[in-house]
Design a protein around this motif. Sequence first.
Motif, PDB file in Angstrom:
ATOM      1  N   LEU A  60       0.821  -1.207   0.000  1.00 19.74           N
ATOM      2  CA  LEU A  60       0.000   0.000   0.000  1.00 19.74           C
ATOM      3  C   LEU A  60       0.857   1.260   0.000  1.00 19.74           C
ATOM      4  N   LEU A  61       1.979   1.231   0.684  1.00 20.18           N
ATOM      5  CA  LEU A  61       2.881   2.387   0.659  1.00 20.18           C
ATOM      6  C   LEU A  61       3.467   2.587  -0.739  1.00 20.18           C
ATOM      7  N   MET A  62       3.835   1.503  -1.395  1.00 17.54           N
ATOM      8  CA  MET A  62       4.396   1.614  -2.740  1.00 17.54           C
ATOM      9  C   MET A  62       3.346   2.095  -3.741  1.00 17.54           C
ATOM     10  N   LEU A  63       2.107   1.635  -3.592  1.00 18.29           N
ATOM     11  CA  LEU A  63       1.057   2.116  -4.480  1.00 18.29           C
ATOM     12  C   LEU A  63       0.730   3.578  -4.210  1.00 18.29           C
ATOM     13  N   GLY A  64       0.852   4.011  -2.966  1.00 20.18           N
ATOM     14  CA  GLY A  64       0.703   5.428  -2.663  1.00 20.18           C
ATOM     15  C   GLY A  64       1.808   6.254  -3.302  1.00 20.18           C
ATOM     16  N   ALA A  65       3.025   5.741  -3.249  1.00 19.55           N
ATOM     17  CA  ALA A  65       4.148   6.423  -3.897  1.00 19.55           C
ATOM     18  C   ALA A  65       3.973   6.450  -5.417  1.00 19.55           C
ATOM     19  N   LEU A  66       3.466   5.361  -5.970  1.00 24.75           N
ATOM     20  CA  LEU A  66       3.206   5.310  -7.410  1.00 24.75           C
ATOM     21  C   LEU A  66       2.145   6.329  -7.799  1.00 24.75           C
ATOM     22  N   GLY A  67       1.093   6.449  -6.996  1.00 27.80           N
ATOM     23  CA  GLY A  67       0.056   7.444  -7.262  1.00 27.80           C
ATOM     24  C   GLY A  67       0.608   8.855  -7.234  1.00 27.80           C
ATOM     25  N   ALA A  68       1.469   9.134  -6.258  1.00 23.53           N
ATOM     26  CA  ALA A  68       2.084  10.462  -6.177  1.00 23.53           C
ATOM     27  C   ALA A  68       2.965  10.719  -7.392  1.00 23.53           C
ATOM     28  N   GLY A  69       3.741   9.729  -7.781  1.00 24.75           N
ATOM     29  CA  GLY A  69       4.620   9.892  -8.944  1.00 24.75           C
ATOM     30  C   GLY A  69       3.851  10.107 -10.230  1.00 24.75           C
ATOM     31  N   LEU A  70       2.778   9.360 -10.414  1.00 23.89           N
ATOM     32  CA  LEU A  70       1.971   9.520 -11.627  1.00 23.89           C
ATOM     33  C   LEU A  70       1.298  10.880 -11.686  1.00 23.89           C
ATOM     34  N   LEU A  71       0.755  11.337 -10.572  1.00 24.23           N
ATOM     35  CA  LEU A  71       0.109  12.649 -10.571  1.00 24.23           C
ATOM     36  C   LEU A  71       1.128  13.766 -10.758  1.00 24.23           C
ATOM     37  N   LEU A  72       2.292  13.648 -10.150  1.00 22.89           N
ATOM     38  CA  LEU A  72       3.339  14.658 -10.347  1.00 22.89           C
ATOM     39  C   LEU A  72       3.808  14.687 -11.800  1.00 22.89           C
TER      40      LEU A  72
END
Length: 84
Positions: A60-72
Amino acid sequence: MTLLVILTLGMALGWLAAILLRHDSFRQSFADIVTGALGSLGGYLVAGGRPDSHAIGFELLMLGALGAGLLLAAVAFLRRQTAR
């Protein structure tokens, strides 16, 4: 507690994005930090995480980081398109 960790992770990724993209103005850096936090929260929620949960898994932490990276990345791409 989980919500705080996810938002902090997103803010840290947004801050790193502001450094990597060499944003000099406070407004652009602040926008990256907020975008990172929102993307991290969105990725976490889409992955099935609940903000009121006390269990934080690595996935879940990695998917949160992935979401942040994609939106950025999306915001950086849109900034370049409007600048032209």
